[in-house]
Write a protein that holds these residues in place. Sequence first.
Motif, PDB file in Angstrom:
ATOM      1  N   GLU A 103       0.833  -1.206   0.000  1.00  0.00           N
ATOM      2  CA  GLU A 103       0.000   0.000   0.000  1.00  0.00           C
ATOM      3  C   GLU A 103       0.865   1.251   0.000  1.00  0.00           C
ATOM      4  N   ARG A 104       1.945   1.236   0.795  1.00  0.00           N
ATOM      5  CA  ARG A 104       2.856   2.386   0.829  1.00  0.00           C
ATOM      6  C   ARG A 104       3.479   2.622  -0.546  1.00  0.00           C
ATOM      7  N   ALA A 105       3.910   1.533  -1.206  1.00  0.00           N
ATOM      8  CA  ALA A 105       4.531   1.655  -2.521  1.00  0.00           C
ATOM      9  C   ALA A 105       3.535   2.160  -3.563  1.00  0.00           C
ATOM     10  N   LEU A 106       2.291   1.684  -3.488  1.00  0.00           N
ATOM     11  CA  LEU A 106       1.269   2.144  -4.421  1.00  0.00           C
ATOM     12  C   LEU A 106       0.963   3.625  -4.236  1.00  0.00           C
ATOM     13  N   THR A 107       0.988   4.074  -2.985  1.00  0.00           N
ATOM     14  CA  THR A 107       0.639   5.462  -2.681  1.00  0.00           C
ATOM     15  C   THR A 107       1.773   6.426  -2.997  1.00  0.00           C
ATOM     16  N   SER A 108       2.981   6.092  -2.557  1.00  0.00           N
ATOM     17  CA  SER A 108       4.117   7.009  -2.692  1.00  0.00           C
ATOM     18  C   SER A 108       4.854   6.867  -4.019  1.00  0.00           C
ATOM     19  N   GLU A 109       4.809   5.644  -4.588  1.00  0.00           N
ATOM     20  CA  GLU A 109       5.566   5.331  -5.801  1.00  0.00           C
ATOM     21  C   GLU A 109       7.045   5.650  -5.629  1.00  0.00           C
ATOM     22  N   ARG A 110       7.534   5.520  -4.397  1.00  0.00           N
ATOM     23  CA  ARG A 110       8.943   5.768  -4.095  1.00  0.00           C
ATOM     24  C   ARG A 110       9.474   4.612  -3.252  1.00  0.00           C
ATOM     25  N   PRO A 111      10.762   4.308  -3.425  1.00  0.00           N
ATOM     26  CA  PRO A 111      11.354   3.269  -2.567  1.00  0.00           C
ATOM     27  C   PRO A 111      11.552   3.777  -1.161  1.00  0.00           C
ATOM     28  N   LEU A 112      11.853   2.872  -0.244  1.00  0.00           N
ATOM     29  CA  LEU A 112      12.150   3.275   1.125  1.00  0.00           C
ATOM     30  C   LEU A 112      13.435   4.084   1.167  1.00  0.00           C
ATOM     31  N   PRO A 113      13.640   4.886   2.214  1.00  0.00           N
ATOM     32  CA  PRO A 113      14.861   5.686   2.325  1.00  0.00           C
ATOM     33  C   PRO A 113      16.105   4.813   2.417  1.00  0.00           C
ATOM     34  N   PRO A 114      17.306   5.401   2.251  1.00  0.00           N
ATOM     35  CA  PRO A 114      18.569   4.653   2.217  1.00  0.00           C
ATOM     36  C   PRO A 114      18.806   3.643   3.329  1.00  0.00           C
ATOM     37  N   PRO A 115      18.372   3.867   4.581  1.00  0.00           N
ATOM     38  CA  PRO A 115      18.642   2.859   5.614  1.00  0.00           C
ATOM     39  C   PRO A 115      18.170   1.447   5.261  1.00  0.00           C
TER      40      PRO A 115
END
Length: 331
Positions: free
Chosen positions: A153-165
Amino acid sequence: MSKRGWMVRAERGGRLYDLFKDRSLVAIGLGEIGDLSRLPSRDKIAAAVVQSRPDWKAQAVAMSTGQLHRFRSEMKIGDVVVTYDPGRRIYLVGEIAGDYGFDPAVDPEDPHVRPVRWHREISRDLLSAASRNSLGSISALFALGKDVLDDIERALTSERPLPPPAAAESAVVEEDVFQDIQAKALEFIKDRIAALSWSDMQELVAGLLRALGYKTRVSPTGPDQGKDIVASPDGFGFEPPRIVVEVKHRQGAIGAQAIRSFLGGRHPQDKGLYVSTGGFTRDARYEADRASIPLSLMTGDDLVTAIIEQYEKLDLKTQQLVPLKKVYWPA
């Protein structure tokens, strides 16, 4: 996401991915058992699977029965559904839009179908390492955990990968997966070795000694005066070291008395190797430690480790007793 979610594989290599997308559905195989609507219970499905695949082991029957039952009865309209195209590294995300159906015209190998309302595709790179690991199972159908659904759901909403960590997390997850695969591989190899006959086990140990540079003489079937294999540089036992080997292939642990009996027939210049797939008692290890000749005790785990370490040096006859194949993993 509060809904339940499922991964449905689009067959090997994503063969059915475009069909799933274009026809707005997902499908699974074992079509020879027919329409699941005529099999009202899990037991009826299991019986049909056994009739269709009489050569399958119980575990394979149970796995396929569970997948068919979940596909027919547990998946509900509105549940999240995901499939994957490994060639493009893309997940297709949607929701179940209808009840189970049987339609061989969709694909002869995968005629069990559920209609789907597809929403969008997302790149594998947008998901966390933990989610990629969970979605990497080779099962045709499996349930998705809440963490994976939330990440989708996060990926569908933001269309961005997780931060560098996430890079550090990825390394940890990869190592965990590697350790899990390695542990399972060791257990499967032990299962193969445990299934060998006593004579094949004797030949396996002899082959291992040959890989280590010794020539071996294997005792014929029958009374062996406490030795199954004699290994030495010359093959006759004249040239030291002369290694006398006893092989016990059974579930029970070897006790102290068996070790004393083995040691009783040895010459002062001998070296001993006692192989027991059932392991050894504490007293047996004590007897080995105080033995008058060098004596090594080898358990089933020790044997597997030695076979893996020396596998490429084993002769073809020995390798055929426990066929293994190499798997490459990112360094």
